[in-house]
Design a protein around this motif. Structure first.
Motif, PDB file in Angstrom:
ATOM      1  N   TYR A 132       0.850  -1.198   0.000  1.00 22.38           N
ATOM      2  CA  TYR A 132       0.000   0.000   0.000  1.00 22.38           C
ATOM      3  C   TYR A 132       0.876   1.236   0.000  1.00 22.38           C
ATOM      4  O   TYR A 132       1.816   1.349   0.798  1.00 22.38           O
ATOM      5  CB  TYR A 132      -0.899   0.008   1.235  1.00 22.38           C
ATOM      6  N   ARG A 134       1.260   4.856   0.965  1.00 23.30           N
ATOM      7  CA  ARG A 134       0.579   5.686   1.954  1.00 23.30           C
ATOM      8  C   ARG A 134       0.311   7.103   1.455  1.00 23.30           C
ATOM      9  O   ARG A 134      -0.593   7.773   1.962  1.00 23.30           O
ATOM     10  CB  ARG A 134       1.355   5.709   3.267  1.00 23.30           C
ATOM     11  N   TRP A 135       1.056   7.573   0.445  1.00 22.59           N
ATOM     12  CA  TRP A 135       0.807   8.912  -0.089  1.00 22.59           C
ATOM     13  C   TRP A 135      -0.270   8.909  -1.165  1.00 22.59           C
ATOM     14  O   TRP A 135      -1.115   9.797  -1.218  1.00 22.59           O
ATOM     15  CB  TRP A 135       2.103   9.510  -0.650  1.00 22.59           C
ATOM     16  N   THR A 147       5.837   2.623  -0.070  1.00 21.41           N
ATOM     17  CA  THR A 147       4.885   1.532   0.172  1.00 21.41           C
ATOM     18  C   THR A 147       5.312   0.701   1.380  1.00 21.41           C
ATOM     19  O   THR A 147       6.461   0.755   1.825  1.00 21.41           O
ATOM     20  CB  THR A 147       4.763   0.600  -1.045  1.00 21.41           C
ATOM     21  N   TRP A 184       0.557  -1.292   8.489  1.00 19.83           N
ATOM     22  CA  TRP A 184       1.343  -0.103   8.815  1.00 19.83           C
ATOM     23  C   TRP A 184       1.910  -0.180  10.230  1.00 19.83           C
ATOM     24  O   TRP A 184       3.089   0.101  10.458  1.00 19.83           O
ATOM     25  CB  TRP A 184       0.490   1.149   8.655  1.00 19.83           C
ATOM     26  N   HIS A 224      -9.974   4.851   3.030  1.00 23.11           N
ATOM     27  CA  HIS A 224      -8.813   5.604   2.565  1.00 23.11           C
ATOM     28  C   HIS A 224      -8.690   6.942   3.292  1.00 23.11           C
ATOM     29  O   HIS A 224      -7.577   7.391   3.603  1.00 23.11           O
ATOM     30  CB  HIS A 224      -8.905   5.841   1.063  1.00 23.11           C
ATOM     31  N   LEU A 227      -7.492   6.376   6.857  1.00 24.70           N
ATOM     32  CA  LEU A 227      -6.087   5.976   6.866  1.00 24.70           C
ATOM     33  C   LEU A 227      -5.146   7.181   6.856  1.00 24.70           C
ATOM     34  O   LEU A 227      -3.989   7.072   7.282  1.00 24.70           O
ATOM     35  CB  LEU A 227      -5.784   5.071   5.671  1.00 24.70           C
ATOM     36  N   SER A 228      -5.625   8.329   6.393  1.00 19.14           N
ATOM     37  CA  SER A 228      -4.775   9.524   6.366  1.00 19.14           C
ATOM     38  C   SER A 228      -4.260   9.871   7.756  1.00 19.14           C
ATOM     39  O   SER A 228      -3.118  10.322   7.921  1.00 19.14           O
ATOM     40  CB  SER A 228      -5.552  10.717   5.790  1.00 19.14           C
ATOM     41  N   LEU A 231      -1.670   6.809   9.009  1.00 21.12           N
ATOM     42  CA  LEU A 231      -0.398   6.575   8.329  1.00 21.12           C
ATOM     43  C   LEU A 231       0.624   7.695   8.471  1.00 21.12           C
ATOM     44  O   LEU A 231       1.660   7.654   7.810  1.00 21.12           O
ATOM     45  CB  LEU A 231      -0.648   6.330   6.832  1.00 21.12           C
ATOM     46  N   ARG A 245      -3.542  12.552  -0.637  1.00 20.68           N
ATOM     47  CA  ARG A 245      -4.390  11.359  -0.719  1.00 20.68           C
ATOM     48  C   ARG A 245      -5.793  11.719  -1.206  1.00 20.68           C
ATOM     49  O   ARG A 245      -6.379  10.992  -2.010  1.00 20.68           O
ATOM     50  CB  ARG A 245      -4.455  10.681   0.661  1.00 20.68           C
TER      51      ARG A 245
END
Length: 287
Positions: A132, A134-135, A147, A184, A224, A227-228, A231, A245
């Motif tokens: 994944y 992350r950006w 990733t 993560w 998503h 997740l910001s 992460l 993102r």
């Protein structure tokens, strides 16, 4: 197969799939299978599952009493576990012969590996490792800068005594995203996961929430967005990470809207952003 191992399956209003999955696990010699029923249908599904395995003491059915979501359903089941090694498997997945033994062997071979997972056979396509970014909020089949590796939540054998996280899944993720958050946290702590490419599970995929459905679009977009916050390496990068993102998610929604010839992916992203900000309460139902 070790007697220290058990399986955990979360069910939501598809008992025929769960029954098939549990039978496949029992045929492979799993000593205990725990089913967490998230159906919230006045006990109808729970009663069907109890009846199906009434004569088999290896199967335990727990009524969650509500639809807790996948992450919370797993965590509930883990609080009732009888082993430190737990095979988490979706009810729409069927293990290929030798899967469980191979995953257990992977854990036994290396003491610093805390999760082992097989490949997936999905729509005729063999899916292995997944990373994944992350950006850019995308899943990839190979490692790139930015990733980290993610265990496939569809099926994985976890050695809970080696995992430096409690509870296992972050319950802010109702459905989708929880395995990315887990990957993560493991990555940040230097914990290892292992992909065993010699075995696989047959995966129906999106059995509860059909891919492209309103629920699927909203929940994947929400995952998503949530997740910001998960992460970030440091608070100072949170806004930059979220902005990049979100831009990628808008582009993703545009592409999906064009493919589906519908504005719903864009509408779902807007709703998901409202939920993430607390402006919108409640969510679309799974079906």
């Amino acid at each position: 197969m070790s007697a220290r191992l058990q399986a955990l399956v979360v069910e939501y209003r598809s008992p025929h799939r769960t029954i098939a999955c549990v039978k496949a696990l029992l045929e492979q010699g799993v000593p205990v299978v725990q089913v967490v029923d998230n159906s919230a249908d006045d006990g109808v599904t729970c009663a069907l599952l109890i009846s199906a395995f009434a004569d088999d003491g290896r199967v335990r059915v727990l009524d969650a009493g509500a639809n807790l979501g996948f992450a919370a359903g797993v965590n509930l089941g883990l609080r009732h576990r009888v082993s430190e090694r737990v095979l988490l498997i979706n009810n729409d997945a069927l293990p290929n012969a030798g899967v469980i033994a191979a995953l257990e062997a992977a854990l036994n071979a290396e003491q610093d590996v805390c999760i082992a997972f097989p490949s997936l056979l999905h729509d005729g396509q063999r899916l292995g490792q997944v990373y994944y970014h992350r950006w850019f909020a995308i899943l990839m089949s190979c490692r790139w800068p930015g990733t980290f590796e993610v265990p496939r939540g569809c099926c994985m054998l976890a050695a809970l005594d080696r995992i430096p996280i409690t509870p296992l899944f972050d319950e802010q993720f109702f459905m989708y995203g929880e395995e990315i958050a887990l990957g993560w946290h493991l990555h940040r702590r230097g914990a290892r996961i292992s992909h065993v490419d010699t075995v696989w599970v047959d995966h129906e995929g999106s059995a509860t929430a059909k891919r492209g459905s309103p629920f699927y679009e909203e929940r994947t977009a929400l995952a998503h967005l949530l997740l910001s916050n998960v992460l970030e390496n440091k608070v100072s990068e949170r806004r930059i990470l979220a902005a990049v993102r979100f831009t990628m998610l808008v582009l993703r929604a545009l592409v999906r809207s064009l493919r589906q010839r519908s504005f719903f992916p864009l509408f779902a992203l807007r709703r998901a952003r409202g939920i993430a900000r607390g402006v919108i309460t409640g969510a679309l139902p799974p079906s």
